[in-house]
Design an enzyme around this catalytic site. Structure first.
Site, PDB file in Angstrom:
ATOM      1  N   LYS A 293     -16.872 -16.855   4.588  1.00 33.38           N
ATOM      2  CA  LYS A 293     -18.245 -16.409   4.838  1.00 33.38           C
ATOM      3  C   LYS A 293     -19.064 -16.083   3.598  1.00 33.38           C
ATOM      4  O   LYS A 293     -18.763 -15.125   2.886  1.00 33.38           O
ATOM      5  CB  LYS A 293     -18.197 -15.166   5.729  1.00 33.38           C
TER       6      LYS A 293
ATOM      7  N   GLY B 202      -7.061  -8.253   0.503  1.00 33.87           N
ATOM      8  CA  GLY B 202      -7.129  -9.298   1.519  1.00 33.87           C
ATOM      9  C   GLY B 202      -6.194 -10.461   1.280  1.00 33.87           C
ATOM     10  O   GLY B 202      -5.116 -10.305   0.694  1.00 33.87           O
TER      11      GLY B 202
ATOM     12  N   GLY C 198     -12.451  -4.834   1.239  1.00 33.60           N
ATOM     13  CA  GLY C 198     -13.840  -4.454   1.496  1.00 33.60           C
ATOM     14  C   GLY C 198     -14.333  -3.472   0.449  1.00 33.60           C
ATOM     15  O   GLY C 198     -15.453  -3.580  -0.061  1.00 33.60           O
TER      16      GLY C 198
ATOM     17  N   ARG D 299       0.832  -1.217   0.000  1.00 26.38           N
ATOM     18  CA  ARG D 299       0.000   0.000   0.000  1.00 26.38           C
ATOM     19  C   ARG D 299       0.864   1.265   0.000  1.00 26.38           C
ATOM     20  O   ARG D 299       0.473   2.275  -0.585  1.00 26.38           O
ATOM     21  CB  ARG D 299      -0.916  -0.001   1.217  1.00 26.38           C
TER      22      ARG D 299
HETATM   23  P1  AMP Z   1     -13.123 -14.375   4.406  1.00 22.54           P
HETATM   24  O1  AMP Z   1     -12.815 -13.408   5.502  1.00 22.54           O
HETATM   25  O2  AMP Z   1     -14.557 -14.757   4.339  1.00 22.54           O
HETATM   26  O3  AMP Z   1     -12.538 -13.975   3.067  1.00 22.54           O
HETATM   27  O4  AMP Z   1     -12.379 -15.696   4.810  1.00 22.54           O
HETATM   28  C1  AMP Z   1     -10.992 -15.839   4.893  1.00 22.54           C
HETATM   29  C2  AMP Z   1     -10.730 -16.970   5.824  1.00 22.54           C
HETATM   30  O5  AMP Z   1     -11.348 -18.139   5.318  1.00 22.54           O
HETATM   31  C3  AMP Z   1      -9.280 -17.323   5.997  1.00 22.54           C
HETATM   32  O6  AMP Z   1      -8.969 -17.116   7.364  1.00 22.54           O
HETATM   33  C4  AMP Z   1      -9.214 -18.803   5.649  1.00 22.54           C
HETATM   34  O7  AMP Z   1      -8.395 -19.558   6.509  1.00 22.54           O
HETATM   35  C5  AMP Z   1     -10.647 -19.227   5.826  1.00 22.54           C
HETATM   36  N1  AMP Z   1     -10.974 -20.463   5.095  1.00 22.54           N
HETATM   37  C6  AMP Z   1     -11.003 -20.653   3.784  1.00 22.54           C
HETATM   38  N2  AMP Z   1     -11.320 -21.912   3.491  1.00 22.54           N
HETATM   39  C7  AMP Z   1     -11.481 -22.570   4.663  1.00 22.54           C
HETATM   40  C8  AMP Z   1     -11.830 -23.896   5.017  1.00 22.54           C
HETATM   41  N3  AMP Z   1     -12.031 -24.826   4.078  1.00 22.54           N
HETATM   42  N4  AMP Z   1     -11.949 -24.182   6.338  1.00 22.54           N
HETATM   43  C9  AMP Z   1     -11.734 -23.248   7.271  1.00 22.54           C
HETATM   44  N5  AMP Z   1     -11.387 -21.970   7.007  1.00 22.54           N
HETATM   45  C10 AMP Z   1     -11.269 -21.635   5.698  1.00 22.54           C
END
Ligand code: AMP
Length: 387
Positions: free
Chosen positions: A202, A348, A371, A35
């Site tokens: 999520k 991210g 975001g 950044r």
């Molecule tokens: P997000 O904030 O929704 O983009 O999610 C990112 C997070 O998703 C990271 O911390 C990853 O470790 C987690 N993640 C992705 N795939 C998996 C999975 N199969 N099981 C558990 N955590 C996951």
């Protein structure tokens, strides 16, 4: 929305809102300076115009006095000085006598960096609450305001939106303009086939983007834990993998609406979340936990990626924090890097993966705002753009 090139900046006192929200390790060393590097173009442009430069930024969230020890911008001042090969005057406060004195002594081509604007959140949420008096104060420090903090463009804070209400002239800097140049065509007129790859944990965070991009994309490849919510919605066993039960109905609705959604067909599984002892399975059983996409899924996703003309990717394909489960994310990164498509990575974890693997130059664009880029692609209007 004014562009930086359209304002006369010669000899002016400019306030640039940059996004120096960089990750620091326990010894306060900067882990990723992307950044800071991305902000250089606007700063150098202002130096060429003989401006007096005042930089504002936040770093992390500041919730208590103790946070001040770990959220100072001082390490950033040092790194910026190295990158520009020039002294930076760091002021260890956001407003007050030290700031006023430094600004009254500022000369052409000087650069002042004020302390983390969110330190003032401890005095009543002044920065994040877009306090009017603080906005006026920031505006009083210069002649022109340049918003170049894309990572914050979806928020209305004193140092980005507030200030622009009270200063004579405002515009967008080169970093923000570059982000918009890459991201806006995706929702307006993408080159087809347009493939969207979503991962992470999520579904709930990505409902807006799924709803909006499903109408514009040709294929939506879903990996990461998100995919288990969709697989469960299809009635497929996902064992003890992470699922958002409250969003199964949403997943069902999307799957009914379109056949553009492509889901994993095999998985790297473990019996316990902390175990590194994984095995690949096409069909999970009740006690399996899926932590990454498997090799057949990588091949399946590759077949769609290779026929694309535009790619947007956000979110890791697995439990990325553990190296053992980075394979899916790394393979997808490598496959995209070999295409001739317009390839864009939302910020991210996926942006960090691209940079850490040394593929930054192989992608058309690596966004500095996770975001912000998601909200833009959801079709929302972002307050920091309309200054
Ligand atoms: P997000 O904030 O929704 O983009 O999610 C990112 C997070 O998703 C990271 O911390 C990853 O470790 C987690 N993640 C992705 N795939 C998996 C999975 N199969 N099981 C558990 N955590 C996951």
């Amino acid at each position: 929305m004014k562009r930086i090139e359209n304002l006369n900046l010669e000899n002016k006192k400019v306030i640039i809102r940059v996004d120096f929200n960089v990750p620091l390790d326990d010894n306060l060393n900067i882990i990723d300076d992307n950044r800071i590097k991305e902000s250089l173009k606007t700063i150098k442009y202002c130096l060429d115009k003989n401006c007096k430069i005042i930089l504002l930024s936040h770093l992390g969230k500041v919730k208590c006095e103790d946070d001040k020890k770990t959220k100072s911008l001082k390490p950033v001042a040092k790194r910026l000085s190295e990158l520009l090969k020039k002294d930076i005057l760091f002021i260890p406060e956001v407003k007050g006598e030290l700031v006023n004195k430094a600004i009254s002594n500022i000369k052409n081509k000087d650069i002042i960096l004020l302390e983390n604007t969110r330190f003032l959140d401890l005095e009543g949420n002044l920065e994040s609450g877009c306090d009017d008096n603080l906005s006026k104060y920031f505006a009083s420090l210069g002649d022109v305001f340049i918003n170049d903090a894309f990572g914050m463009i979806h928020r209305s804070h004193a140092s980005n939106v507030g200030i622009s209400k009270y200063i004579k002239e405002s515009c967008l800097g080169f970093l923000v303009l570059k982000e918009l140049d890459y991201l806006l065509p995706i929702i307006k007129k993408p080159n087809h086939p347009f493939v969207v790859i979503l991962g992470g944990a999520k579904v709930s965070d990505k409902i807006g983007i799924i709803k909006n991009l499903i109408t514009k994309a040709d294929y939506l490849l879903i990996g990461g834990a998100m995919s288990y919510t969709f697989l469960k919605a299809k009635g497929i066993e996902v064992g003890k993998s992470l699922v958002e039960d409250d969003f199964i109905d949403f997943a069902k609705e999307m799957l009914k609406k379109t056949n553009k959604i492509i889901l994993p067909i095999d998985h790297a599984c473990v019996k316990e979340k902390d175990s590194l002892d994984f095995y690949i399975k096409d069909t999970m059983e009740k006690d399996d936990i899926g932590l990454d996409i498997g090799p057949k899924t990588i091949e399946l996703f590759k077949s769609y990626i290779n026929k694309s003309k535009t790619i947007f990717w956000n979110g890791p394909m697995g439990y990325y924090e553990k190296e053992t489960f980075q394979k899916g994310t790394k393979e997808i990164c490598s496959i995209i890097s070999k295409t001739d498509s317009i390839s864009i990575v939302g910020g991210g974890d996926s942006a960090a993966a691209v940079i850490n693997m040394g593929y930054r130059d192989k992608f058309s664009h690596v966004s500095t705002g996770g975001g912000a880029s998601l909200e833009l692609l959801e079709g929302k209007s972002l307050p920091g753009i309309n200054i």
